[in-house]
Enzyme design. Structure first.
Site, mmCIF file in Angstrom:
data_model
loop_
_atom_site.group_PDB
_atom_site.id
_atom_site.type_symbol
_atom_site.label_atom_id
_atom_site.label_comp_id
_atom_site.label_asym_id
_atom_site.label_seq_id
_atom_site.Cartn_x
_atom_site.Cartn_y
_atom_site.Cartn_z
ATOM 1 N N HIS A 180 5.207 5.893 11.505
ATOM 2 C CA HIS A 180 4.087 6.018 10.295
ATOM 3 C C HIS A 180 3.723 6.753 9.822
ATOM 4 C CE1 HIS A 180 3.197 3.898 6.710
ATOM 5 N NE2 HIS A 180 2.519 2.750 7.077
ATOM 6 N N ARG B 197 0.222 -1.608 0.022
ATOM 7 C CA ARG B 197 0.365 -0.156 -0.428
ATOM 8 C C ARG B 197 0.986 1.436 0.223
ATOM 9 N NH1 ARG B 197 -2.660 -4.091 2.120
ATOM 10 N NH2 ARG B 197 -0.740 -4.319 3.071
ATOM 11 N N THR B 198 2.088 1.246 1.183
ATOM 12 C CA THR B 198 2.766 2.494 1.538
ATOM 13 C C THR B 198 3.601 2.872 -0.134
ATOM 14 O OG1 THR B 198 2.930 1.935 4.060
ATOM 15 C CG2 THR B 198 3.918 3.793 2.788
ATOM 16 N N ARG C 187 11.219 3.612 3.953
ATOM 17 C CA ARG C 187 10.920 2.783 4.717
ATOM 18 C C ARG C 187 12.329 1.956 4.727
ATOM 19 N NH1 ARG C 187 6.152 -0.819 4.600
ATOM 20 N NH2 ARG C 187 4.867 0.860 5.259
ATOM 21 N N LYS D 57 25.920 -4.304 -2.024
ATOM 22 C CA LYS D 57 27.724 -4.114 -2.052
ATOM 23 C C LYS D 57 28.345 -3.564 -1.651
ATOM 24 C CE LYS D 57 27.040 -4.414 -7.945
ATOM 25 N NZ LYS D 57 27.854 -3.106 -8.754
HETATM 26 C C1 NCD Z 1 1.993 -1.175 7.998
HETATM 27 C C2 NCD Z 1 3.647 -0.869 8.443
HETATM 28 O O1 NCD Z 1 4.718 -1.311 7.009
HETATM 29 O O2 NCD Z 1 3.530 -0.492 9.002
HETATM 30 N N1 NCD Z 1 1.801 -1.563 7.410
HETATM 31 C C3 NCD Z 1 1.595 0.140 6.266
HETATM 32 O O3 NCD Z 1 1.941 0.971 5.655
HETATM 33 N N2 NCD Z 1 0.084 -0.264 5.725
HETATM 34 C C4 NCD Z 1 1.529 -2.740 9.367
HETATM 35 C C5 NCD Z 1 2.079 -3.504 9.090
HETATM 36 O O4 NCD Z 1 3.240 -3.879 8.747
HETATM 37 O O5 NCD Z 1 1.319 -4.597 9.819
#
Ligand code: NCD
Length: 303
Positions: free
Chosen positions: A130, A50-51, A100, A78
């Site tokens: 997040h 999703r993100t 991320r 590397k």
């Molecule tokens: C979450 C995350 O990665 O923090 N998912 C997300 O971004 N929608 C939660 C998860 O991974 O359970």
């Protein structure tokens, strides 16, 4: 705002402004001249459906170019240092870096070392924050109930490892929420509840649900755990899974949220995830509008 790393230092007015802007983009659909000629780079060291996708769609709907950096095929594999990777990418002229990483505060570290014309957006760091998820969850709730002061919000599941829970609590508290309940078995409660000051903490899901207006379910993040949970998945579901019987303890019409990915039959029953009270797909749709708002806020006013 130069970067978006956490919601901790945002005021109610800041958050409300971003949510209003997200609503405006939802109505507008796209505004392709706004970030035309800008470049957004997605730098994801952890998996994401999703993100990552919604940042990409959001950036494109504002007219920006998007590059998805494939970490597993890059020179970081590397042994190139993160800062060398950052400076290499910056030399190609980019405007925003969406990061991320499994380490807490890694986006802050990149923000400290980034060129002054590069905005860093945290797309999830370790268990710490997040921010865009916190915003999109707040937006999803606000679309039906804007009176945060009166809401009872339950967050149930792997709170300990959840950056979503942390950013949700920051967003909801800033918007005035007073009754936020965290529920999990002991092994999944935060080690330091000081991080969640003001929230009620319980191991009893049935009583936590009593009078709830919103329930947010979280996945068990096995990838962040050092020891296995004492319960098997089926036992976890019996005690902490949200099924229709349990949802009836909450207020009628209680909204059900989940950031995804969902594990059906572990933390949530399939019929509840797909049911009339589920707002899970609204969250996904709102994710695009919120990310448009954040990108526009950080980039549109820059020269
Ligand atoms: C979450 C995350 O990665 O923090 N998912 C997300 O971004 N929608 C939660 C998860 O991974 O359970």
């Amino acid at each position: 705002m130069r970067h978006l790393l956490t919601l901790e230092d945002l005021s109610r007015a800041d958050i409300t402004h971003l949510l209003d802007r997200a609503e405006a983009f939802r109505a507008l659909g796209q505004q392709r001249d706004l970030l035309a000629g800008r470049t957004v780079l997605n730098l994801f060291f952890e998996n994401s459906t999703r993100t990552r996708t919604s940042f990409e769609i959001a950036a494109r709907r504002l007219g920006a170019d998007v590059v998805n950096f494939d970490v597993s095929r890059s020179s970081t594999a590397k042994g190139e240092s993160l800062l060398d990777t950052l400076h290499t990418l910056e030399a190609m002229r980019l405007d925003a870096l969406v990061v991320r990483h499994n380490e807490n505060r890694l986006p802050d570290y990149l923000a400290e070392h980034a060129r002054s014309d590069v905005a860093v957006i945290n797309a999830g760091d370790g268990h710490r924050a997040h921010p865009t998820q916190g915003l999109l969850d707040a937006l999803t709730i606000r679309q039906r109930r804007a009176d945060f002061e009166k809401l009872t919000i339950v967050i149930c599941g792997d709170i300990r490892h959840s950056r979503v829970a942390r950013s949700d609590v920051h967003a909801f508290a800033a918007l005035g929420a007073k009754d936020i309940r965290l529920c999990a078995p002991h092994a999944l409660l935060p080690e330091d509840t000081g991080e969640f000051r003001g929230c009620a903490v319980t191991e009893d899901f049935d009583s936590a649900l009593d009078g709830a207006d919103v329930v947010i379910m979280l996945r068990i993040q096995k990838e962040r755990m050092t020891a296995a949970l004492p319960q098997a998945d089926e036992d976890y579901f019996t005690q902490y899974g949200l099924d229709a019987r349990r949802l009836a303890f909450a207020k009628p019409g209680c909204m059900v949220l989940h950031p995804g990915p969902i594990n059906r039959g572990v933390e949530i029953a399939g019929d509840v995830a797909d049911g009339a009270q589920s707002r899970i797909l609204d969250q996904v749709a709102n994710g695009v509008s919120v990310r448009m708002a954040v990108l526009a806020e950080l980039l549109a006013s820059r020269a």
